[in-house]
Design a protein around this motif. Structure first.
Motif, PDB file in Angstrom:
ATOM      1  N   THR A  38       0.838  -1.197   0.000  1.00 19.65           N
ATOM      2  CA  THR A  38       0.000   0.000   0.000  1.00 19.65           C
ATOM      3  C   THR A  38       0.871   1.245   0.000  1.00 19.65           C
ATOM      4  N   ALA A  39       0.282   2.323  -0.442  1.00 22.25           N
ATOM      5  CA  ALA A  39       0.931   3.629  -0.395  1.00 22.25           C
ATOM      6  C   ALA A  39       0.090   4.514   0.499  1.00 22.25           C
ATOM      7  N   PRO A  40       0.711   5.411   1.265  1.00 26.39           N
ATOM      8  CA  PRO A  40      -0.079   6.301   2.125  1.00 26.39           C
ATOM      9  C   PRO A  40      -1.016   7.160   1.287  1.00 26.39           C
ATOM     10  N   GLN A  41      -2.242   7.265   1.718  1.00 29.91           N
ATOM     11  CA  GLN A  41      -3.254   8.052   1.026  1.00 29.91           C
ATOM     12  C   GLN A  41      -3.349   9.428   1.683  1.00 29.91           C
ATOM     13  N   GLY A  42      -3.901  10.388   0.956  1.00 32.90           N
ATOM     14  CA  GLY A  42      -4.135  11.714   1.528  1.00 32.90           C
ATOM     15  C   GLY A  42      -5.251  11.658   2.559  1.00 32.90           C
ATOM     16  N   GLU A  43      -5.352  12.687   3.373  1.00 30.61           N
ATOM     17  CA  GLU A  43      -6.382  12.713   4.410  1.00 30.61           C
ATOM     18  C   GLU A  43      -7.767  12.733   3.782  1.00 30.61           C
ATOM     19  N   GLY A  44      -8.688  11.975   4.352  1.00 28.66           N
ATOM     20  CA  GLY A  44     -10.068  11.956   3.888  1.00 28.66           C
ATOM     21  C   GLY A  44     -10.338  10.992   2.750  1.00 28.66           C
ATOM     22  N   SER A  45      -9.301  10.473   2.108  1.00 27.82           N
ATOM     23  CA  SER A  45      -9.538   9.522   1.019  1.00 27.82           C
ATOM     24  C   SER A  45      -9.572   8.110   1.585  1.00 27.82           C
ATOM     25  N   PRO A  46     -10.392   7.245   0.995  1.00 26.47           N
ATOM     26  CA  PRO A  46     -10.471   5.876   1.515  1.00 26.47           C
ATOM     27  C   PRO A  46      -9.174   5.131   1.271  1.00 26.47           C
ATOM     28  N   LYS A  47      -8.801   4.321   2.212  1.00 25.13           N
ATOM     29  CA  LYS A  47      -7.564   3.561   2.107  1.00 25.13           C
ATOM     30  C   LYS A  47      -7.847   2.257   1.375  1.00 25.13           C
ATOM     31  N   GLN A  48      -7.161   2.049   0.258  1.00 25.17           N
ATOM     32  CA  GLN A  48      -7.360   0.841  -0.525  1.00 25.17           C
ATOM     33  C   GLN A  48      -6.099   0.009  -0.482  1.00 25.17           C
ATOM     34  N   GLU A  49      -6.265  -1.282  -0.275  1.00 26.97           N
ATOM     35  CA  GLU A  49      -5.126  -2.188  -0.248  1.00 26.97           C
ATOM     36  C   GLU A  49      -5.295  -3.208  -1.359  1.00 26.97           C
ATOM     37  N   LYS A  50      -4.208  -3.521  -2.014  1.00 28.35           N
ATOM     38  CA  LYS A  50      -4.209  -4.501  -3.089  1.00 28.35           C
ATOM     39  C   LYS A  50      -3.168  -5.557  -2.762  1.00 28.35           C
ATOM     40  N   PRO A  51      -3.475  -6.829  -3.019  1.00 27.80           N
ATOM     41  CA  PRO A  51      -2.437  -7.842  -2.866  1.00 27.80           C
ATOM     42  C   PRO A  51      -1.308  -7.573  -3.849  1.00 27.80           C
ATOM     43  N   VAL A  52      -0.106  -8.017  -3.509  1.00 27.83           N
ATOM     44  CA  VAL A  52       1.067  -7.776  -4.342  1.00 27.83           C
ATOM     45  C   VAL A  52       0.867  -8.332  -5.744  1.00 27.83           C
ATOM     46  N   SER A  53       0.125  -9.424  -5.891  1.00 31.44           N
ATOM     47  CA  SER A  53      -0.034 -10.053  -7.197  1.00 31.44           C
ATOM     48  C   SER A  53      -1.007  -9.313  -8.108  1.00 31.44           C
ATOM     49  N   VAL A  54      -1.825  -8.401  -7.571  1.00 32.74           N
ATOM     50  CA  VAL A  54      -2.784  -7.677  -8.404  1.00 32.74           C
ATOM     51  C   VAL A  54      -2.649  -6.170  -8.217  1.00 32.74           C
ATOM     52  N   LEU A  55      -1.448  -5.652  -8.424  1.00 31.88           N
ATOM     53  CA  LEU A  55      -1.226  -4.212  -8.301  1.00 31.88           C
ATOM     54  C   LEU A  55      -1.787  -3.503  -9.521  1.00 31.88           C
ATOM     55  N   GLN A  56      -2.290  -2.284  -9.300  1.00 33.04           N
ATOM     56  CA  GLN A  56      -2.804  -1.493 -10.407  1.00 33.04           C
ATOM     57  C   GLN A  56      -2.011  -0.203 -10.499  1.00 33.04           C
ATOM     58  N   GLU A  57      -1.934   0.341 -11.717  1.00 29.64           N
ATOM     59  CA  GLU A  57      -1.222   1.586 -11.950  1.00 29.64           C
ATOM     60  C   GLU A  57      -2.014   2.741 -11.355  1.00 29.64           C
ATOM     61  N   GLN A  58      -1.308   3.659 -10.658  1.00 33.04           N
ATOM     62  CA  GLN A  58      -1.956   4.833 -10.084  1.00 33.04           C
ATOM     63  C   GLN A  58      -1.277   6.076 -10.639  1.00 33.04           C
ATOM     64  N   LYS A  59      -1.959   7.217 -10.546  1.00 34.08           N
ATOM     65  CA  LYS A  59      -1.391   8.464 -11.039  1.00 34.08           C
ATOM     66  C   LYS A  59      -0.364   8.994 -10.055  1.00 34.08           C
ATOM     67  N   ALA A  60       0.681   9.637 -10.587  1.00 33.39           N
ATOM     68  CA  ALA A  60       1.732  10.202  -9.736  1.00 33.39           C
ATOM     69  C   ALA A  60       1.298  11.583  -9.265  1.00 33.39           C
ATOM     70  N   PRO A  61       1.835  12.057  -8.111  1.00 36.11           N
ATOM     71  CA  PRO A  61       1.531  13.410  -7.654  1.00 36.11           C
ATOM     72  C   PRO A  61       2.052  14.447  -8.653  1.00 36.11           C
ATOM     73  N   VAL A  62       1.593  15.689  -8.522  1.00 32.22           N
ATOM     74  CA  VAL A  62       1.937  16.742  -9.464  1.00 32.22           C
ATOM     75  C   VAL A  62       3.430  17.001  -9.511  1.00 32.22           C
ATOM     76  N   GLU A  63       4.135  16.934  -8.351  1.00 39.28           N
ATOM     77  CA  GLU A  63       5.542  17.267  -8.324  1.00 39.28           C
ATOM     78  C   GLU A  63       6.447  16.132  -8.793  1.00 39.28           C
ATOM     79  N   CYS A  64       5.884  15.070  -9.347  1.00 38.83           N
ATOM     80  CA  CYS A  64       6.671  13.913  -9.769  1.00 38.83           C
ATOM     81  C   CYS A  64       6.565  13.720 -11.265  1.00 38.83           C
ATOM     82  N   VAL A  65       7.585  13.091 -11.838  1.00 36.73           N
ATOM     83  CA  VAL A  65       7.581  12.669 -13.220  1.00 36.73           C
ATOM     84  C   VAL A  65       7.543  11.162 -13.179  1.00 36.73           C
TER      85      VAL A  65
END
Length: 188
Positions: A108-135
């Protein structure tokens, strides 16, 4: 400290999981850790991790914050003129690996405040968007982008690789010319 470990066993560990009462609960924090490892080190870990008995499931939580691990290939070169493999650097901003009572590891990755925390098993990871300050470098496990201050470093590495490729191409042309001295009809 770069690494902190805490092991809880007994009734106080019940807050983590029911199995933790019997088997214990391991919490590990790795913070600002930097290491360089050879690939042979990782490939030779297998025999040490093998066991003839089925291990007990120990619920755990491993938190990695600001870690940077560089993997270097130390295997013998196949071609002496090749520039050699490029070290691979794994930079982790903040990731939590949890092992539950079922024995499955969740990344899991830390979520922002107020957003639901979602956990995925290692075998079924999904692509997520990067924060604005990242490439985003590559769709790896979760949001692991590169900080903008690392872009010049990557550009220098790209230049180094371009020079190494040009040198390898020159070596290839030189070797073809040498072969054609002895066999003018040689075709690649």
């Amino acid at each position: 400290p770069e690494v902190c470990l805490r092991l809880e066993v007994g009734p106080s560990a019940a807050v983590h999981s029911p199995l933790a009462v019997q088997n214990g609960f391991l919490h590990m924090l790795v913070h600002t850790y930097t290491a360089e490892l050879f690939m042979s080190f990782l490939t030779n870990l297998g025999p040490f991790l093998e066991d003839e008995i089925i291990p007990e499931v120990i619920p755990m939580e491993i938190e990695v914050v600001d870690a940077k691990i560089t993997l270097k290939d130390d295997s013998p070169r196949v071609y002496p003129t090749s520039p050699g493999p490029v070290p691979v650097t794994l930079a982790v901003d903040h990731v939590v690996v949890k092992r539950r009572d079922d024995g499955v590891f969740y990344l899991t990755a830390p979520q922002g405040e107020g957003s639901p925390k979602q956990e995925k098993p290692v075998s079924v990871l999904q692509e997520q968007k990067a924060p604005v300050e990242c490439v985003l470098a590559a769709p790896a496990a979760g949001t692991q982008g590169l900080q903008l201050k690392e872009v010049p470093e990557l550009q220098r590495e790209l230049q180094t690789m371009k020079l190494a490729l040009a040198e390898a191409n020159m070596d290839k042309a030189r070797l073809l010319q040498e072969i054609r001295k002895y066999n003018p009809l040689f075709q690649l």
